[in-house]
Design an enzyme around this catalytic site. Structure first.
Site, short mmCIF file in Angstrom:
data_model
loop_
_atom_site.label_atom_id
_atom_site.label_comp_id
_atom_site.label_asym_id
_atom_site.label_seq_id
_atom_site.Cartn_x
_atom_site.Cartn_y
_atom_site.Cartn_z
N CYS A 202 47.55 -27.08 21.82
CA CYS A 202 46.35 -27.07 20.96
C CYS A 202 46.62 -26.45 19.60
O CYS A 202 46.01 -26.84 18.60
CB CYS A 202 45.22 -26.30 21.65
SG CYS A 202 44.67 -27.02 23.19
N GLU B 238 36.83 -25.56 23.64
CA GLU B 238 38.09 -25.38 22.91
C GLU B 238 38.66 -26.78 22.71
O GLU B 238 39.15 -27.41 23.64
CB GLU B 238 39.05 -24.49 23.71
CG GLU B 238 40.14 -23.86 22.87
CD GLU B 238 41.33 -24.78 22.67
OE1 GLU B 238 41.36 -25.47 21.62
OE2 GLU B 238 42.20 -24.82 23.52
#
Length: 475
Positions: free
Chosen positions: A282, A248
């Site tokens: 993120c 990720e």
């Protein structure tokens, strides 16, 4: 002054070397953190492998009960968790409270998920050679999982590694971010009290650069799960070989705002999505594409709402924005903004700095090749760009090298479904910001944002192997 230790085989172990941990907001020295050696990591991995031999035999019920106990223990220690986040991550208290609540939910999903994996029967007699046979599949654990986590959600992103791993019957060696080791070490105590067998969780702190090789290539490591920068993710990918891998990585999340959108109803949400935790998320909202017919109105409202944000001490319950994780990040963003200004960008809100804090910054007149647009800022910076029609907006969104989460506001169902088909992203959020995440949804990206999925059900699938069993009914 607190001095931390490693958590190996259910015990605290001191190290010869330590590094200093400083608070992002005040700069005060918080702790001397144990610095693991490669030898320490190897021992941790070997201990996890030994623990796995017994842990894989535990029932789904037993693993579920351990995770339910974790949930109960965390509920009793919420304020302690908030205090840790405020100190080591510089996370404003109200954002820290939200993370703690999400962390508890994530472990609850894991407790429930431990009982969910199922197989299916396979009709082997569909082939002539399969007559007289039956077949079925089941999910089996992998073994030792290497989990490497970032600073920005140090409780919840650790939960997204540990929860599904233990639910599936794996053991874990955890390497937390250098800036946020205290939250990870706190979880050692929680899992010990919850009844997790010694060795099933190993925690090593120290230099990622020095420990990465062992964490990703040791022969007992069966899966690596990493959340962090694109650069480090690519380095890990080159090392892991045939091991399972979840990455990720970066993002420069975008939001499309169609002309049917009621601006005043969404403006506070959009501002929060851009500047929550100083943009160090993120899926923080970095690019906003607004239809030209409502562009001026949106920009005015966005700037007005941005100026209401409270900047200050993260321990203060009214604070919205506090320090970035370290002063070097502030310096980086100063440089990026100067480059953008030299190329014609205009700062219409914020853009001021102290050594540790960057004010929420709104930029217009940007171009796609500016760093603040095409790279991941991971900072409280958002650019607002007008567009003519939905096709142009989708083109601008897709021009990114990243594809994690994208949002679109529209009252037109046809346009929403068209965007859902055409936008290249891991998740499309309709009528909300790209920062939306619930901890049981599939979460992960495409392109340079990585691959693999988190979210308990989906992570359990990534942390197990599918095993097929065939049975001949009679000899």
């Amino acid at each position: 002054m607190k001095k931390t230790q490693l958590w190996i085989n259910g015990q605290w172990e001191p190290t010869d070397q330590t590094y200093e941990l400083y608070a992002p907001f005040s700069g005060e020295l918080l702790a001397h953190v144990a610095k693991a050696t490669v030898s320490d990591v190897n021992r941790a991995i070997e201990g996890a492998q030994e623990a796995y031999q017994a842990f894989k035999q535990t029932s789904a019920y037993e693993r579920s009960e351990i995770l339910y106990k974790v949930v109960e223990l965390l509920k009793m220690r919420k304020q302690e968790m908030v205090d840790i986040l405020v100190k080591e991550a510089g996370k404003p208290a109200k954002a820290a409270i939200t993370e703690v609540e999400r962390t508890i939910s994530t472990y609850l999903f894991a407790a429930e998920g431990a009982k969910q994996p199922s197989g299916e029967t396979v009709p082997l007699d569909a082939a002539p050679t399969g007559v007289g046979y039956m077949g079925y599949t089941k999910r089996v654990p992998l073994g030792v999982v290497s989990a490497i986590t970032p600073f920005n959600f140090p409780f919840n992103l650790v939960a997204h590694k540990l929860g599904p791993a233990f639910a599936a019957g794996n053991t874990v060696v955890l390497k937390p971010a250098n800036q946020t080791p205290m939250s990870a070490l706190f979880m050692a105590e929680i899992f010990k009290e919850a009844g997790l067998p010694d060795g099933a969780l190993q925690i090593v702190t120290g230099s990622g650069g020095e420990l990465s090789e062992a964490l990703t290539t040791h022969r007992y490591i069966k899966k690596v799960t990493f959340t962090g920068s694109e650069k480090v993710g690519l380095e890990i990918k080159e090392k892991v070989g045939l091991r399972k891998l979840t990455l990720e990585l970066g993002s420069n999340s975008a939001l499309i705002i169609e002309p049917s959108t009621p601006i005043q109803q969404i403006i506070q949400r959009a501002v929060n999505g851009a500047f929550n935790f100083a943009g160090q998320v993120c899926i923080s909202l970095q690019r906003i594409y607004v239809h030209q017919s409502i562009y001026s109105q949106f920009v005015e409202a966005f700037v007005e709402e941005t100026k209401k944000l409270v900047i200050g001490n993260p321990a203060d319950g009214t604070t919205d924005i506090s320090a970035m994780i370290n002063p070097k990040e502030v310096q980086r963003l100063q440089s990026w903004l100067e480059e953008a200004k030299e190329s014609g960008a205009q700062i219409i809100a914020g853009g001021t700095f102290t050594e540790r804090i960057m004010t929420p910054t709104v930029v217009v007149n940007t171009s796609p090749n500016m760093k603040i647009v095409c790279q991941e800022t991971f900072a409280p910076v958002v650019s607002i760009v007008p567009y003519k029609d939905l096709d142009e907006a989708i083109h601008l969104v897709n021009a990114s090298n990243y594809g994690l989460n994208v949002g679109i506001y529209t009252q037109n169902l046809t346009d929403a479904l068209y965007a859902a088909d055409d936008i290249d992203t891991g998740s499309l959020i309709i009528n909300d910001i790209p920062s939306f995440r619930v901890d049981n949804m599939p979460y992960g990206g495409v392109k340079q944002s990585g691959y693999g999925r988190e979210g308990i059900k989906f992570a359990i699938e990534e942390m197990t192997n599918l095993k097929f069993i065939a049975v001949k009914k009679s000899l």
